[in-house]
Motif scaffolding. Structure first.
Motif, PDB file in Angstrom:
ATOM      1  N   ALA A 179       0.815  -1.214   0.000  1.00 27.58           N
ATOM      2  CA  ALA A 179       0.000   0.000   0.000  1.00 27.58           C
ATOM      3  C   ALA A 179       0.848   1.263   0.000  1.00 27.58           C
ATOM      4  O   ALA A 179       0.321   2.364   0.158  1.00 27.58           O
ATOM      5  CB  ALA A 179      -0.928   0.001   1.221  1.00 27.58           C
ATOM      6  N   GLY A 180       2.146   1.114  -0.181  1.00 30.71           N
ATOM      7  CA  GLY A 180       3.044   2.267  -0.114  1.00 30.71           C
ATOM      8  C   GLY A 180       2.828   3.249  -1.250  1.00 30.71           C
ATOM      9  O   GLY A 180       2.633   2.852  -2.406  1.00 30.71           O
ATOM     10  N   GLY A 181       2.876   4.525  -0.919  1.00 30.85           N
ATOM     11  CA  GLY A 181       2.745   5.556  -1.939  1.00 30.85           C
ATOM     12  C   GLY A 181       3.978   5.680  -2.811  1.00 30.85           C
ATOM     13  O   GLY A 181       3.901   6.128  -3.947  1.00 30.85           O
ATOM     14  N   GLY A 182       5.124   5.298  -2.271  1.00 29.02           N
ATOM     15  CA  GLY A 182       6.356   5.334  -3.055  1.00 29.02           C
ATOM     16  C   GLY A 182       6.969   6.702  -3.205  1.00 29.02           C
ATOM     17  O   GLY A 182       7.824   6.915  -4.062  1.00 29.02           O
ATOM     18  N   PHE A 183       6.556   7.666  -2.364  1.00 26.55           N
ATOM     19  CA  PHE A 183       7.155   8.988  -2.530  1.00 26.55           C
ATOM     20  C   PHE A 183       8.409   9.126  -1.680  1.00 26.55           C
ATOM     21  O   PHE A 183       8.546   8.548  -0.606  1.00 26.55           O
ATOM     22  CB  PHE A 183       6.179  10.125  -2.234  1.00 26.55           C
ATOM     23  N   LEU A 184       9.345   9.908  -2.222  1.00 28.91           N
ATOM     24  CA  LEU A 184      10.652  10.136  -1.602  1.00 28.91           C
ATOM     25  C   LEU A 184      10.757  11.597  -1.213  1.00 28.91           C
ATOM     26  O   LEU A 184      10.714  12.477  -2.064  1.00 28.91           O
ATOM     27  CB  LEU A 184      11.775   9.777  -2.583  1.00 28.91           C
ATOM     28  N   GLY A 185      10.894  11.848   0.068  1.00 26.79           N
ATOM     29  CA  GLY A 185      11.019  13.213   0.551  1.00 26.79           C
ATOM     30  C   GLY A 185      11.712  13.210   1.901  1.00 26.79           C
ATOM     31  O   GLY A 185      12.379  12.246   2.271  1.00 26.79           O
ATOM     32  N   ASP A 186      11.546  14.272   2.644  1.00 28.24           N
ATOM     33  CA  ASP A 186      12.124  14.355   3.986  1.00 28.24           C
ATOM     34  C   ASP A 186      11.260  15.319   4.779  1.00 28.24           C
ATOM     35  O   ASP A 186      11.220  16.512   4.486  1.00 28.24           O
ATOM     36  CB  ASP A 186      13.575  14.838   3.925  1.00 28.24           C
ATOM     37  N   TRP A 187      10.565  14.771   5.786  1.00 25.52           N
ATOM     38  CA  TRP A 187       9.574  15.573   6.494  1.00 25.52           C
ATOM     39  C   TRP A 187       9.882  15.760   7.974  1.00 25.52           C
ATOM     40  O   TRP A 187       9.029  16.165   8.742  1.00 25.52           O
ATOM     41  CB  TRP A 187       8.192  14.923   6.343  1.00 25.52           C
ATOM     42  N   THR A 188      11.098  15.437   8.408  1.00 27.13           N
ATOM     43  CA  THR A 188      11.416  15.594   9.827  1.00 27.13           C
ATOM     44  C   THR A 188      12.552  16.596  10.000  1.00 27.13           C
ATOM     45  O   THR A 188      13.346  16.821   9.075  1.00 27.13           O
ATOM     46  CB  THR A 188      11.836  14.257  10.465  1.00 27.13           C
TER      47      THR A 188
ATOM     48  N   GLY B 111      10.318   2.095 -11.149  1.00 22.88           N
ATOM     49  CA  GLY B 111       9.477   3.277 -11.319  1.00 22.88           C
ATOM     50  C   GLY B 111      10.099   4.533 -10.741  1.00 22.88           C
ATOM     51  O   GLY B 111       9.370   5.446 -10.328  1.00 22.88           O
ATOM     52  N   TYR B 112      11.414   4.613 -10.743  1.00 22.40           N
ATOM     53  CA  TYR B 112      12.107   5.756 -10.135  1.00 22.40           C
ATOM     54  C   TYR B 112      12.004   6.996 -11.005  1.00 22.40           C
ATOM     55  O   TYR B 112      12.236   6.951 -12.220  1.00 22.40           O
ATOM     56  CB  TYR B 112      13.580   5.409  -9.923  1.00 22.40           C
ATOM     57  N   ARG B 113      11.621   8.103 -10.378  1.00 21.26           N
ATOM     58  CA  ARG B 113      11.622   9.405 -11.044  1.00 21.26           C
ATOM     59  C   ARG B 113      12.026  10.462 -10.024  1.00 21.26           C
ATOM     60  O   ARG B 113      11.458  10.526  -8.925  1.00 21.26           O
ATOM     61  CB  ARG B 113      10.245   9.753 -11.612  1.00 21.26           C
ATOM     62  N   ALA B 114      12.995  11.280 -10.380  1.00 21.21           N
ATOM     63  CA  ALA B 114      13.435  12.377  -9.508  1.00 21.21           C
ATOM     64  C   ALA B 114      12.858  13.677 -10.046  1.00 21.21           C
ATOM     65  O   ALA B 114      13.594  14.576 -10.448  1.00 21.21           O
ATOM     66  CB  ALA B 114      14.963  12.434  -9.453  1.00 21.21           C
ATOM     67  N   ASP B 115      11.524  13.774 -10.042  1.00 22.73           N
ATOM     68  CA  ASP B 115      10.866  14.920 -10.666  1.00 22.73           C
ATOM     69  C   ASP B 115      10.167  15.820  -9.668  1.00 22.73           C
ATOM     70  O   ASP B 115       9.321  16.623 -10.035  1.00 22.73           O
ATOM     71  CB  ASP B 115       9.881  14.450 -11.730  1.00 22.73           C
ATOM     72  N   GLY B 116      10.523  15.708  -8.395  1.00 20.25           N
ATOM     73  CA  GLY B 116      10.026  16.636  -7.397  1.00 20.25           C
ATOM     74  C   GLY B 116       8.622  16.340  -6.918  1.00 20.25           C
ATOM     75  O   GLY B 116       7.975  15.359  -7.315  1.00 20.25           O
ATOM     76  N   MET B 117       8.147  17.225  -6.039  1.00 20.54           N
ATOM     77  CA  MET B 117       6.808  17.126  -5.473  1.00 20.54           C
ATOM     78  C   MET B 117       6.159  18.501  -5.530  1.00 20.54           C
ATOM     79  O   MET B 117       6.832  19.511  -5.347  1.00 20.54           O
ATOM     80  CB  MET B 117       6.871  16.647  -4.023  1.00 20.54           C
ATOM     81  N   VAL B 118       4.861  18.529  -5.770  1.00 18.10           N
ATOM     82  CA  VAL B 118       4.114  19.784  -5.779  1.00 18.10           C
ATOM     83  C   VAL B 118       3.021  19.696  -4.717  1.00 18.10           C
ATOM     84  O   VAL B 118       2.183  18.782  -4.739  1.00 18.10           O
ATOM     85  CB  VAL B 118       3.479  20.068  -7.152  1.00 18.10           C
ATOM     86  N   TYR B 119       3.055  20.626  -3.768  1.00 24.40           N
ATOM     87  CA  TYR B 119       2.019  20.740  -2.743  1.00 24.40           C
ATOM     88  C   TYR B 119       1.031  21.806  -3.210  1.00 24.40           C
ATOM     89  O   TYR B 119       1.425  22.930  -3.524  1.00 24.40           O
ATOM     90  CB  TYR B 119       2.629  21.146  -1.408  1.00 24.40           C
ATOM     91  N   VAL B 120      -0.244  21.432  -3.264  1.00 24.10           N
ATOM     92  CA  VAL B 120      -1.261  22.315  -3.823  1.00 24.10           C
ATOM     93  C   VAL B 120      -2.270  22.693  -2.739  1.00 24.10           C
ATOM     94  O   VAL B 120      -2.779  21.820  -2.025  1.00 24.10           O
ATOM     95  CB  VAL B 120      -1.990  21.630  -5.003  1.00 24.10           C
TER      96      VAL B 120
ATOM     97  N   ARG C  78      17.441   8.264  -1.477  1.00 18.79           N
ATOM     98  CA  ARG C  78      17.311   8.757  -2.859  1.00 18.79           C
ATOM     99  C   ARG C  78      18.479   8.289  -3.716  1.00 18.79           C
ATOM    100  O   ARG C  78      18.282   7.872  -4.870  1.00 18.79           O
ATOM    101  CB  ARG C  78      17.205  10.287  -2.855  1.00 18.79           C
ATOM    102  N   ALA C  79      19.699   8.354  -3.171  1.00 16.85           N
ATOM    103  CA  ALA C  79      20.869   7.900  -3.925  1.00 16.85           C
ATOM    104  C   ALA C  79      20.812   6.391  -4.171  1.00 16.85           C
ATOM    105  O   ALA C  79      21.191   5.898  -5.238  1.00 16.85           O
ATOM    106  CB  ALA C  79      22.145   8.273  -3.173  1.00 16.85           C
ATOM    107  N   PHE C  80      20.320   5.657  -3.192  1.00 16.54           N
ATOM    108  CA  PHE C  80      20.209   4.199  -3.302  1.00 16.54           C
ATOM    109  C   PHE C  80      19.244   3.823  -4.422  1.00 16.54           C
ATOM    110  O   PHE C  80      19.540   2.980  -5.272  1.00 16.54           O
ATOM    111  CB  PHE C  80      19.732   3.650  -1.963  1.00 16.54           C
ATOM    112  N   TYR C  81      18.080   4.468  -4.449  1.00 18.13           N
ATOM    113  CA  TYR C  81      17.096   4.169  -5.492  1.00 18.13           C
ATOM    114  C   TYR C  81      17.596   4.616  -6.866  1.00 18.13           C
ATOM    115  O   TYR C  81      17.338   3.936  -7.882  1.00 18.13           O
ATOM    116  CB  TYR C  81      15.764   4.836  -5.173  1.00 18.13           C
ATOM    117  N   ALA C  82      18.291   5.736  -6.907  1.00 21.22           N
ATOM    118  CA  ALA C  82      18.861   6.186  -8.182  1.00 21.22           C
ATOM    119  C   ALA C  82      19.853   5.157  -8.717  1.00 21.22           C
ATOM    120  O   ALA C  82      19.894   4.882  -9.926  1.00 21.22           O
ATOM    121  CB  ALA C  82      19.539   7.541  -8.008  1.00 21.22           C
ATOM    122  N   ARG C  83      20.632   4.563  -7.812  1.00 25.25           N
ATOM    123  CA  ARG C  83      21.597   3.536  -8.239  1.00 25.25           C
ATOM    124  C   ARG C  83      20.879   2.291  -8.760  1.00 25.25           C
ATOM    125  O   ARG C  83      21.276   1.725  -9.784  1.00 25.25           O
ATOM    126  CB  ARG C  83      22.521   3.179  -7.074  1.00 25.25           C
TER     127      ARG C  83
END
Length: 396
Positions: free
Chosen positions: A47-56, A83-92, A69-74
């Motif tokens: 059920a994971g969303g699969g998003f990569l960020g840092d919220w703490t 399904g790796y994409r380093a295309d950022g996140m948009v908060y709306v 992020r570096a691990f998944y890029a490798r």
């Protein structure tokens, strides 16, 4: 006499357990077995969303996020289809009040509604938006594909993967680990790591340690292909229902949408101090109905949310800690027993970093004081108490 033997047994075949197992082999930990009660990635990882960020705000978590992020890029660069994409996140933000809240807690470059529409290829419409924040550091992966890739790497490196082999108990002798007991016989081991997600607490309880986590039910919805552009960044939609604090996360998957959201209604807390079913697919669907209601309020902003035929659903139960930090390290009072828990609904982001940190601790003695599982002392003795502390710390 036990015929099965290994140096380290890892219990749990989600992303966190698999990441640990891979890093243990890379660190030279010896013969590593991973035991999973079901199939790989079929628990909360499914059920994971699969998003990569840092919220703490913590330095150690930020370092783990960078490592992840570096691990998944490798993995991506080496040909693993995750399904790796380093295309950022948009908060709306859909309204002014939400915009003020969003800019108070989330960093990013402010973008006007028209630019949000451009960034999303028209998937989100400018009409009705107050604005957005662009976080260029974030990215995304597909969690089940990550689990499959890690399993392949674990096997290729010499690890033994035992699926459909439930662990029923951990045997000890004179205060140290002796074996893991399974439905098909015991496996002798010098050390064991409990990384079984929502099922971890039952195993540590039998070792005399209460694991201070509160499981929170969440659900993921996947649609049929909807001609969603593959360049869509990860989207967080806030303020769709004014005043209720709900949030939807949405991302593209195979031309359709993969999405979920936050809610506080039943069955969010249904697993608190309760028996966990063998499979999370048995959980009630009331939470799905709630996020569908939230999505309905967002159809004018993101019309694709209205196209709901052929929906597929996965349930998960991420485990929160009182301070939103992981529980990583030795189980107190039992030599050779360790725990990797407390994903705080961000196990995909931090999992590889957490796995490396615990592998380094086990093999080289690297300290993990900031994530010690016993750092709360005897303050919590029930999951209900942990949940109360969590809710008290969360703004209404």
């Amino acid at each position: 006499m036990m015929a099965d033997r290994c140096d380290i047994a890892v219990i749990g075949g989600g992303v966190m357990g698999l990441a640990l197992a891979v890093h243990l082999l890379e660190a030279g930990a010896g013969d590593v077995w991973l035991m999973e009660r079901d199939g790989i990635g079929e628990g909360t990882t499914a059920a994971g969303g699969g998003f990569l960020g840092d919220w703490t705000p913590y330095e150690q978590e930020s370092a783990a996020a960078d490592y992840g992020r570096a691990f998944y890029a490798r993995l991506h660069e080496e040909g693993d289809g995750i399904g790796y994409r380093a295309d950022g996140m948009v908060y709306v933000a859909a309204d002014e009040a939400t915009w003020q809240e969003l800019t108070a807690w989330q960093a990013g470059r402010p973008v006007p509604p028209a630019e949000v529409e451009r960034l999303t290829g028209g998937t989100i419409r400018a009409d009705g938006l107050h604005g957005g924040l662009l976080d260029t550091v974030g990215g995304q992966v597909h969690a089940p594909k990550v689990a499959a890739a890690l399993a392949r790497r674990f096997r290729a490196a010499g690890g033994r993967l035992e699926t459909r082999r439930p662990v029923t108990a951990i045997s000890t002798t004179k205060g140290r680990v002796r074996a893991v007991e399974t439905a098909t016989g015991a496996v002798a081991c010098g050390a064991v790591v409990v990384a079984a997600g929502v099922w971890s607490g039952a195993l540590t309880r039998d070792l005399g340690f209460f694991l201070p986590v509160a499981p929170q039910v969440t659900s993921r919805v996947t649609t049929e292909p909807l001609d969603i552009p593959g360049t869509l960044p990860l989207i967080f939609l806030a303020g769709l229902v004014p005043g209720d604090g709900t949030l939807l996360w949405v991302r593209e998957h195979e031309g359709g949408l993969l999405w979920g959201g936050t809610y506080s209604t039943f069955p969010r807390d249904v697993l608190i101090d309760a028996d966990v079913p063998d499979r999370l697919d048995e959980l009630p669907i009331d939470g799905v109905l709630e996020i569908l209601r939230i999505a309905g309020a967002g159809e004018s902003v993101m019309p694709a949310l209205a196209r709901r035929s052929r929906l597929r659903i996965k349930h998960g139960a991420p485990c929160y800690t009182p301070d939103s930090r992981a529980l990583i390290g030795p189980v107190p009072g039992v030599e050779g027993a360790y725990v990797l828990a407390g994903d705080n609904e961000a196990g995909i982001t931090y999992g590889p970093g957490y796995g490396k940190a615990l592998a380094d601790h086990i093999t080289h003695g690297t300290p993990l004081d900031h994530w010690r599982p016993d750092r709360f002392g005897d303050r919590f003795t029930t999951q209900g108490q942990v949940a109360a502390a969590l809710h008290a710390a969360t703004p209404s």
